[in-house]
Design a protein around this motif. Sequence first.
Motif, PDB file in Angstrom:
ATOM      1  N   SER A   1       0.722  -1.231  -0.020  1.00  0.00           N
ATOM      2  CA  SER A   1      -0.012   0.036   0.169  1.00  0.00           C
ATOM      3  C   SER A   1       0.934   1.181  -0.044  1.00  0.00           C
ATOM      4  N   SER A   2       2.221   1.203   0.115  1.00  0.00           N
ATOM      5  CA  SER A   2       2.966   2.428   0.075  1.00  0.00           C
ATOM      6  C   SER A   2       3.374   2.892  -1.400  1.00  0.00           C
ATOM      7  N   ALA A   3       2.778   2.204  -2.245  1.00  0.00           N
ATOM      8  CA  ALA A   3       3.148   2.719  -3.609  1.00  0.00           C
ATOM      9  C   ALA A   3       1.845   3.180  -4.241  1.00  0.00           C
ATOM     10  N   SER A   4       2.179   3.991  -5.351  1.00  0.00           N
ATOM     11  CA  SER A   4       1.065   4.430  -6.374  1.00  0.00           C
ATOM     12  C   SER A   4       1.658   4.702  -7.544  1.00  0.00           C
ATOM     13  N   VAL A   5       0.896   4.937  -8.546  1.00  0.00           N
ATOM     14  CA  VAL A   5       1.150   4.854  -9.879  1.00  0.00           C
ATOM     15  C   VAL A   5       0.745   5.965 -10.599  1.00  0.00           C
ATOM     16  N   VAL A   6       1.603   6.830 -11.482  1.00  0.00           N
ATOM     17  CA  VAL A   6       1.087   7.943 -12.352  1.00  0.00           C
ATOM     18  C   VAL A   6       1.461   7.507 -13.816  1.00  0.00           C
ATOM     19  N   ILE A   7       0.586   7.918 -14.525  1.00  0.00           N
ATOM     20  CA  ILE A   7       0.820   7.645 -16.062  1.00  0.00           C
ATOM     21  C   ILE A   7       0.758   8.942 -16.686  1.00  0.00           C
ATOM     22  N   VAL A   8       1.833   9.344 -17.244  1.00  0.00           N
ATOM     23  CA  VAL A   8       2.328  10.603 -17.950  1.00  0.00           C
ATOM     24  C   VAL A   8       1.756  10.217 -19.449  1.00  0.00           C
ATOM     25  N   ASP A   9       0.722  10.930 -19.879  1.00  0.00           N
ATOM     26  CA  ASP A   9       0.549  10.962 -21.308  1.00  0.00           C
ATOM     27  C   ASP A   9       1.282  12.067 -22.059  1.00  0.00           C
ATOM     28  N   ASN A  10       2.169  11.756 -22.692  1.00  0.00           N
ATOM     29  CA  ASN A  10       3.053  12.552 -23.412  1.00  0.00           C
ATOM     30  C   ASN A  10       2.222  13.276 -24.819  1.00  0.00           C
ATOM     31  N   ALA A  11       1.262  13.834 -24.716  1.00  0.00           N
ATOM     32  CA  ALA A  11       0.308  14.410 -25.609  1.00  0.00           C
ATOM     33  C   ALA A  11       0.114  13.360 -26.752  1.00  0.00           C
ATOM     34  N   SER A  12      -0.374  12.311 -26.751  1.00  0.00           N
ATOM     35  CA  SER A  12      -0.500  11.270 -27.448  1.00  0.00           C
ATOM     36  C   SER A  12      -1.519  11.600 -28.454  1.00  0.00           C
ATOM     37  N   GLY A  13      -2.570  12.310 -28.077  1.00  0.00           N
ATOM     38  CA  GLY A  13      -3.678  12.563 -28.946  1.00  0.00           C
ATOM     39  C   GLY A  13      -4.504  11.357 -29.344  1.00  0.00           C
ATOM     40  N   GLY A  14      -5.404  11.077 -30.125  1.00  0.00           N
ATOM     41  CA  GLY A  14      -6.246   9.830 -30.496  1.00  0.00           C
ATOM     42  C   GLY A  14      -7.175   9.503 -29.206  1.00  0.00           C
ATOM     43  N   HIS A  15      -6.895   8.296 -29.110  1.00  0.00           N
ATOM     44  CA  HIS A  15      -7.818   7.870 -27.799  1.00  0.00           C
ATOM     45  C   HIS A  15      -7.138   7.568 -26.539  1.00  0.00           C
ATOM     46  N   SER A  16      -5.836   7.544 -26.563  1.00  0.00           N
ATOM     47  CA  SER A  16      -4.792   7.537 -25.243  1.00  0.00           C
ATOM     48  C   SER A  16      -5.516   7.753 -24.084  1.00  0.00           C
ATOM     49  N   LEU A  17      -5.742   9.109 -23.667  1.00  0.00           N
ATOM     50  CA  LEU A  17      -6.253   9.607 -22.480  1.00  0.00           C
ATOM     51  C   LEU A  17      -7.770   8.775 -22.201  1.00  0.00           C
ATOM     52  N   ASP A  18      -8.550   8.719 -23.207  1.00  0.00           N
ATOM     53  CA  ASP A  18      -9.807   8.044 -22.867  1.00  0.00           C
ATOM     54  C   ASP A  18      -9.427   6.493 -22.315  1.00  0.00           C
ATOM     55  N   CYS A  19      -8.672   6.031 -23.207  1.00  0.00           N
ATOM     56  CA  CYS A  19      -8.732   4.582 -22.909  1.00  0.00           C
ATOM     57  C   CYS A  19      -8.188   4.327 -21.611  1.00  0.00           C
ATOM     58  N   ILE A  20      -6.908   4.924 -21.384  1.00  0.00           N
ATOM     59  CA  ILE A  20      -6.315   4.867 -19.910  1.00  0.00           C
ATOM     60  C   ILE A  20      -7.279   5.281 -18.800  1.00  0.00           C
ATOM     61  N   SER A  21      -7.953   6.580 -19.045  1.00  0.00           N
ATOM     62  CA  SER A  21      -8.819   7.190 -18.011  1.00  0.00           C
ATOM     63  C   SER A  21     -10.094   6.184 -17.657  1.00  0.00           C
ATOM     64  N   THR A  22     -10.526   5.795 -18.550  1.00  0.00           N
ATOM     65  CA  THR A  22     -11.668   4.646 -18.731  1.00  0.00           C
ATOM     66  C   THR A  22     -11.210   3.454 -17.993  1.00  0.00           C
ATOM     67  N   ALA A  23     -10.097   3.022 -18.103  1.00  0.00           N
ATOM     68  CA  ALA A  23      -9.564   1.649 -17.396  1.00  0.00           C
ATOM     69  C   ALA A  23      -9.248   1.977 -16.048  1.00  0.00           C
ATOM     70  N   ILE A  24      -8.786   3.028 -15.628  1.00  0.00           N
ATOM     71  CA  ILE A  24      -8.684   3.417 -14.122  1.00  0.00           C
ATOM     72  C   ILE A  24      -9.924   3.487 -13.333  1.00  0.00           C
ATOM     73  N   LYS A  25     -10.946   3.945 -14.197  1.00  0.00           N
ATOM     74  CA  LYS A  25     -12.156   4.136 -13.546  1.00  0.00           C
ATOM     75  C   LYS A  25     -12.935   2.691 -13.514  1.00  0.00           C
ATOM     76  N   THR A  26     -13.117   1.863 -14.609  1.00  0.00           N
ATOM     77  CA  THR A  26     -13.803   0.863 -14.691  1.00  0.00           C
ATOM     78  C   THR A  26     -13.224  -0.221 -13.971  1.00  0.00           C
ATOM     79  N   GLU A  27     -11.862  -0.355 -13.774  1.00  0.00           N
ATOM     80  CA  GLU A  27     -11.341  -1.351 -13.033  1.00  0.00           C
ATOM     81  C   GLU A  27     -11.019  -1.071 -11.414  1.00  0.00           C
ATOM     82  N   GLY A  28     -11.445   0.416 -11.046  1.00  0.00           N
ATOM     83  CA  GLY A  28     -11.494   0.530  -9.561  1.00  0.00           C
ATOM     84  C   GLY A  28      -9.924   0.836  -9.284  1.00  0.00           C
ATOM     85  N   TRP A  29      -9.179   1.343  -9.997  1.00  0.00           N
ATOM     86  CA  TRP A  29      -7.765   1.668  -9.793  1.00  0.00           C
ATOM     87  C   TRP A  29      -7.524   3.128  -9.168  1.00  0.00           C
ATOM     88  N   GLU A  30      -8.653   3.903  -9.008  1.00  0.00           N
ATOM     89  CA  GLU A  30      -8.646   5.466  -8.882  1.00  0.00           C
ATOM     90  C   GLU A  30      -7.753   5.680  -7.445  1.00  0.00           C
TER      91      GLU A  30
END
Length: 144
Positions: free
Chosen positions: A36-65
């Motif tokens: 529990s003393s770890a967390s993760v940050v994903i930096v999206d390097n201005a990918s465009g396309g569906h990258s932000l939506d895909c990753i943010s949706t996975a974080i929400k739907t998988e309960g990783w918030e």
Amino acid sequence: MRKASPSLLVIIVNFRTPELVVALLHSLEPEVRDYSSASVVIVDNASGGHSLDCISTAIKTEGWESWASLLPAPRNGGFAYGNNLAIKEALKWPNPPKFFWLLNPDISLPAGHELERLQQQLQHYPPHALLGTAVEDAAGQLEA
């Protein structure tokens, strides 16, 4: 980026590889839940396309918030830029992480408390040490 106080912050820099990032988050999930003393940050390097939506949706739907967050970068400055962006933000936290683990999105962690082992190894080195991890191929053979 969440303002938690993990002792270990895992940073993943994404550029147009959201499916790989989501797969990596799946392999990190048991590690982070057990450690529990770890967390993760994903930096999206201005990918465009569906990258932000895909990753943010996975974080929400998988309960990783509770342990994963997404930090959109204003531009694609490359791997070092993305990592430095996340580190600079984390160092502003009231209790910044002691350790940072920089991961490429195209890896998968083996089961077995890798985060805990990594932090234990880091405890044995000076505060500004750099420590790398072994890389194995799909067959489990050490890559040179």
